[in-house]
Design a protein around this motif. Structure first.
Motif, PDB file in Angstrom:
ATOM      1  N   ALA A  84       1.860   6.712   4.543  1.00 48.96           N
ATOM      2  CA  ALA A  84       0.927   5.691   4.053  1.00 48.96           C
ATOM      3  C   ALA A  84       0.972   5.621   2.528  1.00 48.96           C
ATOM      4  O   ALA A  84       0.915   4.535   1.937  1.00 48.96           O
ATOM      5  CB  ALA A  84      -0.484   6.006   4.540  1.00 48.96           C
ATOM      6  N   GLU A  85       1.118   6.768   1.889  1.00 46.17           N
ATOM      7  CA  GLU A  85       1.162   6.802   0.417  1.00 46.17           C
ATOM      8  C   GLU A  85       2.356   6.041  -0.142  1.00 46.17           C
ATOM      9  O   GLU A  85       2.385   5.693  -1.312  1.00 46.17           O
ATOM     10  CB  GLU A  85       1.284   8.243  -0.070  1.00 46.17           C
ATOM     11  N   LEU A  86       3.362   5.845   0.692  1.00 43.15           N
ATOM     12  CA  LEU A  86       4.575   5.193   0.205  1.00 43.15           C
ATOM     13  C   LEU A  86       4.453   3.677   0.210  1.00 43.15           C
ATOM     14  O   LEU A  86       5.347   2.978  -0.253  1.00 43.15           O
ATOM     15  CB  LEU A  86       5.777   5.601   1.061  1.00 43.15           C
ATOM     16  N   GLY A  87       3.378   3.182   0.797  1.00 38.73           N
ATOM     17  CA  GLY A  87       3.155   1.737   0.783  1.00 38.73           C
ATOM     18  C   GLY A  87       3.775   1.005   1.955  1.00 38.73           C
ATOM     19  O   GLY A  87       4.070  -0.190   1.862  1.00 38.73           O
ATOM     20  N   LEU A  88       3.971   1.703   3.059  1.00 39.53           N
ATOM     21  CA  LEU A  88       4.511   1.024   4.251  1.00 39.53           C
ATOM     22  C   LEU A  88       3.381   0.330   4.994  1.00 39.53           C
ATOM     23  O   LEU A  88       2.224   0.766   4.929  1.00 39.53           O
ATOM     24  CB  LEU A  88       5.200   2.034   5.166  1.00 39.53           C
ATOM     25  N   SER A  89       3.725  -0.724   5.708  1.00 41.55           N
ATOM     26  CA  SER A  89       2.663  -1.486   6.373  1.00 41.55           C
ATOM     27  C   SER A  89       2.237  -0.820   7.678  1.00 41.55           C
ATOM     28  O   SER A  89       2.906   0.079   8.188  1.00 41.55           O
ATOM     29  CB  SER A  89       3.146  -2.901   6.632  1.00 41.55           C
TER      30      SER A  89
END
Ligand code: AMP
Length: 607
Positions: free
Chosen positions: A9-14
């Motif tokens: 989630a921290e990586l910015g995935l949807s």
């Protein structure tokens, strides 16, 4: 392990992708994923130095999926891979991650597969194409594949593509893609020609390399088993049974799902085993660790993150059931054993594709990891018998034996049998459900080798009989693998000789030769990939001006033959056909290497 990012989630995935990852059981991003995903999501070009086992597929697949517009039924991403196996694997991974992307379609295209099917599939429309360079180039030339909507281009295992002679095809493809797209190049090594391609076609790429800090782990005995012939679970239980000083173990796997599955399977086999993963809250986690400390549990199956910092002195063994992503993780894992001055043992399972990672670990830890001979059925049986005897011997001194001795005498009298037979019957009763003899077969011994190449005339369908026998001699494709490639043609005398494969061979002629700029490696690469034939089964190759000869195992399947008929090398259809033994060309074109057209080994012009 110092993964800087703890969650996807921290990586910015949807959300759709996050949900898929959670379902698959991925707990945290691997180091290569943590570093590559944000860069790729940013739309930047990237060079990723990573090998199989690091999680590189998800590192490019997840950002690639973020950018797909499912409503546009045209290829928006292209992944080039060196082999059909890898193409299929990558396509499967994409499909798996895209499970919450309704309507998403990925299409693997590779040599050896029927054009009719591929044309139909291409016409139906796919969002991502994963293919081997030769076949992708072919479809681009025929205009059956159009890349007008291309956003992302991935070169996977670029050094392998170079090694297999596909680099010109790759460049051709790069030349024929629209200007505006993101390009990511993944390669385990960075030979000069790959660097050159990167410089020419990538725009200000970020270079990402996973550090492999050298650390020494002297106190720990380290061994590996190359996975072959036996299921990992069976191998694991065999090994654990005969390990001399086994007390307790941590077994490392990659996913949460795998921790639970393996714990259940081991428990079913009578082990006191439990799973330790990120789904457990702090209290549950502590309970599992306490149980391991106290001896209520002997085996804990854990993911890397969940096992961080575990300090239980009785852990005599660490098993890397799934290979770690990098050497740091390896060192961290095996540091769970050999604590408080005790001896430690680290066992590593290495799939054939992961051999390179094994070598990286050895280099980083500056220690060789010895191959482990898998205990045979007889070894395990002997160990069980020895344990059984020890147990019986222990009871011989116990109190209360007289009472049972009396019963045994009665049975002897009543049944008219000896004490030995009665003892055997009692032993059978005592071991019910826990047989001393091991069932099944021993796998044949197999030397370690880098098994990344496809088996002889490989097919997606593993059940189909294969064409060609495994030769005992060294594989052609191994040669020169580490030789720096300069992009120049090797001088003749530098070319390694090519051991002829065992078994009956048939000589074929193809319509490409020196005049077409073709080299031996082009022929080997094209035939290996298009026919799904392991390059070690390709015999001698004779290079002529306008044509060449190539020896292939007898009994070629019709499908492979027809694929080879249509194969092109450097854009020229090769028209493979059995050689009539006469030199090609009206004037009797002579081969460069000698007076007749029979290629001889170790002569210039042959390999
Ligand atoms: P690769 O290096 O891409 O061939 O991946 C090696 C294996 O690791 C594959 O079986 C993946 O499914 C698995 N894998 C990749 N990323 C993760 C992750 N973050 N957590 C758990 N398993 C992973």
């Amino acid at each position: 392990m110092t993964t800087p990012v703890d969650s996807f989630a921290e990586l910015g995935l949807s959300d759709g992708l996050l949900q898929a990852l959670a379902e698959i059981g991925y707990e945290t991003p691997s180091p290569i994923q943590a570093q590559c995903i944000p860069v790729l999501l940013d739309g930047r070009d990237l060079i990723g130095m990573a090998q199989t086992g690091t999680g590189k597929t998800a590192a490019f697949a997840l950002p690639l999926l973020e950018r797909i517009d499912v409503k546009v039924a045209r290829p928006q991403a292209l992944v080039l891979t060196p082999t059909r196996e890898l193409a299929i694997q990558v396509a499967e991974a994409l499909q798996k991650y895209a499970r919450h992307l309704p309507g998403f379609h990925v299409l693997p295209i590779y040599g050896g597969q029927s054009y009719t099917i591929q044309l139909k599939q291409l016409a139906r429309g796919a969002h991502v194409i994963v293919g081997t360079p030769g076949r992708v180039m072919d479809h681009l030339e025929r205009k059956t594949l159009k890349l007008d909507d291309l956003q992302t281009l991935i070169l996977d295992e670029a050094d392998e593509m170079l090694r297999m002679g596909f680099i010109d095809d790759v460049e051709w493809i790069l030349e024929h893609t629209p200007e505006q797209h993101q390009t990511a190049l993944f390669s385990a090594t960075m030979p000069e020609p790959i660097r050159r391609v990167a410089q020419k076609y990538l725009v200000e790429p970020r270079e990402i390399k996973i550090k492999s800090a050298t650390t020494t782990v002297e106190a720990i005995r380290q061994v590996y088993w190359q996975v072959s012939g036996l299921h990992k679970l069976d191998a694991l239980t065999r090994i654990l049974e005969v390990e001399e000083d086994f007390d307790a173990a941590i077994i490392f796997v990659r996913t949460k799902t795998a921790t639970v599955e393996l714990a259940d399977k081991l428990a079913a086999r009578g082990y006191a085993a439990a799973a330790l993963n990120g789904d457990l809250n702090q209290q549950m986690r502590e309970r599992v660790i306490d149980q391991l400390k106290s001896g209520a549990l002997d085996i804990v199956i854990a993911t890397d993150v969940a096992a961080r910092g575990i300090d239980v002195p009785r852990i005599s063994h660490v098993v890397n059931y799934d290979i770690p992503y990098d050497t740091e993780a390896y060192v961290h894992r095996i540091g769970r054993t050999g604590r408080a001055g005790r001896a430690g043992n680290a066992i590593l399972f290495v799939a054939p594709r992961e051999v390179r990672m094994l070598r990286t670990i050895e280099r980083a830890t500056r220690q060789p990891i010895a191959p482990l001979t898998l205990p045979s059925r007889a070894d395990v049986t002997n160990k069980r018998v020895a344990d059984f005897k020890e147990k019986v011997a222990g009871v011989l001194n116990a109190e209360g034996l007289d009472f049972f001795a009396n019963i045994v005498s009665q049975i002897a009298e009543e049944q008219n049998v000896g004490a030995e037979e009665i003892a055997a019957a009692l032993a059978l009763m005592a071991q019910e459900g826990k047989p001393l003899q091991v069932a099944g077969e021993d796998p044949p011994p197999r030397p370690l080798r880098d098994d990344r190449r496809p088996p002889a005339f490989a097919d997606r369908d593993e059940r189909r009989p294969r064409f060609g026998e495994r030769p005992e001699r060294p594989a052609f494709a191994d040669r020169g693998a580490d030789r720096p490639h300069t992009g120049e043609r090797p001088r003749r005398e530098e070319r390694p000789s090519r051991p002829a494969p065992a078994g009956e061979m048939v000589r074929y002629r193809i319509d490409v030769g020196r005049d077409h700029g073709v080299e031996v490696r082009d022929i080997v690469g094209a035939i290996a990939n298009e026919a799904g034939l392991d390059s070690r089964f390709i015999g001698r190759i004779g290079l002529y001006d306008e044509s060449s000869t190539v020896e292939l195992p007898a009994g070629m399947p019709a499908e492979a033959a027809s694929a080879l008929k249509r194969t092109r090398i450097r854009g020229v259809p090769i028209n493979l056909r059995p050689d009539n033994g006469r030199p090609a060309g009206a004037g009797g074109e002579r081969p460069r290497f000698g007076g007749d057209d029979r290629p001889r080994r170790k002569k210039p012009g042959t390999t």
